[in-house]
Scaffold this active site. Structure first.
Site, PDB file in Angstrom:
ATOM      1  N   HIS A  30       0.817  -1.215   0.000  1.00  0.00           N
ATOM      2  CA  HIS A  30       0.000   0.000   0.000  1.00  0.00           C
ATOM      3  C   HIS A  30       0.851   1.265   0.000  1.00  0.00           C
ATOM      4  O   HIS A  30       0.639   2.188  -0.796  1.00  0.00           O
ATOM      5  CB  HIS A  30      -0.943  -0.019   1.220  1.00  0.00           C
ATOM      6  CG  HIS A  30      -1.795   1.199   1.328  1.00  0.00           C
ATOM      7  ND1 HIS A  30      -1.442   2.292   2.073  1.00  0.00           N
ATOM      8  CD2 HIS A  30      -2.964   1.515   0.722  1.00  0.00           C
ATOM      9  CE1 HIS A  30      -2.378   3.216   1.952  1.00  0.00           C
ATOM     10  NE2 HIS A  30      -3.310   2.767   1.146  1.00  0.00           N
ATOM     11  N   CYS A 338      -0.657  -4.891 -16.202  1.00  0.00           N
ATOM     12  CA  CYS A 338      -0.820  -3.803 -15.235  1.00  0.00           C
ATOM     13  C   CYS A 338      -0.102  -4.108 -13.927  1.00  0.00           C
ATOM     14  O   CYS A 338      -0.189  -3.337 -12.984  1.00  0.00           O
ATOM     15  CB  CYS A 338      -2.291  -3.487 -15.005  1.00  0.00           C
ATOM     16  SG  CYS A 338      -3.229  -4.899 -14.439  1.00  0.00           S
TER      17      CYS A 338
HETATM   18  C1  PEP Z   1      -1.393  -7.725  -9.997  1.00  0.00           C
HETATM   19  O1  PEP Z   1      -1.708  -8.742  -9.380  1.00  0.00           O
HETATM   20  O2  PEP Z   1      -0.414  -7.657 -10.768  1.00  0.00           O
HETATM   21  C2  PEP Z   1      -2.178  -6.489  -9.832  1.00  0.00           C
HETATM   22  C3  PEP Z   1      -1.978  -5.442 -10.597  1.00  0.00           C
HETATM   23  O3  PEP Z   1      -3.098  -6.475  -8.816  1.00  0.00           O
HETATM   24  P1  PEP Z   1      -2.726  -6.152  -7.295  1.00  0.00           P
HETATM   25  O4  PEP Z   1      -1.317  -5.706  -7.222  1.00  0.00           O
HETATM   26  O5  PEP Z   1      -3.706  -5.128  -6.855  1.00  0.00           O
HETATM   27  O6  PEP Z   1      -2.960  -7.494  -6.667  1.00  0.00           O
END
Ligand code: PEP
Ligand code: MG
Length: 390
Positions: A30, A338
């Site tokens: 976070h 992403c």
């Molecule tokens: C991921 O898992 O790469 C992602 C972008 O989601 P998070 O980091 O929120 O789990």
């Protein structure tokens, strides 16, 4: 701010501080996500920062190098001319879309100023967790309208900042332990392994009210003409989950055949079944490598003891990604990334060489990622021209 770890309810304070130091966390915790978006220097995972640093002590934080200096240190470096550099950079045209990740609406303007081609991931859990009440609390206390309005307003800020560009909003994906300290958190189940637990689409499909309220916010935005809104489902492992989510949305009044719906590929099962997902009607897929690496290699992404083994370029991860990209290309389905690996130039070079159609990076990485994409595309064109002339 010196703390064990930051929480969503600390964001208002995080906006005011000069720097952030945490004991726990890694690249995708976070504190790391939010401080990057706020443009605040931060060092995470110091283990003992909150014990070593004392209240009132003056220190200087170098978030680039990960150093904390005693006292007020004046930088020897020339101040960077960041803004004009980014603006000039935005003129670089790439065939591969370069998008940006956003987690807090407050970062929308900074994100848009990078000239990114859209938002490849809007994490709404930061928005919801920031309310400091679980979705269940709003439902149990008959405050559903309040929840929908908060969500609507937060997403709208990002849609307005990216007017005319695609914004993929991810439905809620918060592990149960992140809800624990909020109002309503006492009703959250205690799980041995929240990472593998009741989160993402698997929870929404069972917690229908929670899902319906999110869909209601999306529906109102679509009705307002925000056709740039796309919805992305996290933690899907089987095409039936996509089909089920889509039919629930249809039942709640969404014209599902005329809106953009896609999935995150975070679970190896969804990479393997990509063709079946395409047949089920997804409009796009995006690699969530933060989780895809963790689930493919059995490495807890938050466990410092195995952090050295955490490798997005592990051959098994690359093979899953390569094979899924091939199938997306065959069907003409947009395929993106992403996860944090999409902010790392060597990985992005590899992805462009292997045919990815878009990349979504963190705000602070857009300039170098755009340059990497442009350079890689030119290299591909040059090599093709040379081999034709040979
Ligand atoms: C991921 O898992 O790469 C992602 C972008 O989601 P998070 O980091 O929120 O789990
Ligand atoms: Mg994930």
């Amino acid at each position: 701010m010196v703390t064990k770890m930051t929480n969503p309810d600390m964001v208002p304070a995080m906006k005011k501080v000069a720097a952030i130091v945490t004991d726990e966390g890694g690249m995708t915790c976070h504190a790391a996500i939010v401080s990057r978006e706020l443009g605040t220097p931060a060092i995470v995972g110091t283990k003992n920062g909150s014990l070593t640093l004392k209240p009132g002590q003056v220190v200087t934080v170098d978030g680039e190098k990960g150093f904390v200096y005693e006292g007020a240190v004046v930088s020897q470096q020339q101040p960077q001319v960041q803004a004009p550099a980014v603006a000039a950079q935005a003129q670089i045209i790439t065939a591969t879309s370069v998008k940006v990740n956003v987690s807090i609406p407050e970062a929308a303007a900074r994100a848009a100023a990078t000239g990114a081609d859209g938002v490849g991931l809007l994490r709404i859990e930061h928005l919801i967790l920031g309310l400091n009440k679980t979705p269940g609390w709003f439902i149990d206390n008959h405050k559903e309208e309040e929840f929908v309005k908060e969500l609507y307003a937060g997403i709208k800020i990002v849609l307005d900042a990216f007017y005319g560009k695609p914004v993929w909003v991810r439905t809620l994906d918060a592990p149960t332990d992140e809800f624990r300290n909020m109002a309503g958190g006492e009703n959250e189940p205690v799980e041995h392994n929240p990472m593998l637990g009741w989160r993402g689409i698997r929870r929404d499909l069972q917690s229908k009210d929670q899902f319906r309220l999110q869909v209601e916010a999306f529906k109102r935005l679509w009705e307002q003409g925000y056709s740039n809104l796309g919805v992305m489902f996290p933690m899907v492992s089987h095409p039936d989950q996509f089909t089920q989510a889509k039919s629930m949305m249809r039942e709640w009044g969404v014209d599902v055949d005329h809106v953009t719906l896609g999935i995150m590929i975070e679970i190896p099962g969804s990479a393997i079944l990509i063709e079946e997902f395409i047949e089920a009607g997804i409009n796009f897929a995006s690699f969530g490598t933060n989780d895809l690496v963790q689930y493919t290699l059995a490495i807890d992404r938050n466990n410092e003891n195995v952090a050295w083994m955490y490798d997005p370029k592990h051959p098994a991860v690359l093979r899953l990604i390569h094979d899924a990209i091939e199938v997306c290309r065959e069907y003409g389905v947009e395929c993106s990334i992403c996860g944090q690996a999409g902010s790392e130039p060597p990985m992005v070079q590899w992805l462009v060489e292997h045919g990815i159609s878009s990349v979504s990076a963190n705000i602070d990485a857009i300039a170098k990622i755009r340059e990497t994409v442009a350079r890689t595309e030119r290299k591909i064109i040059l090599e093709n021209a040379r081999s034709r002339n040979a």
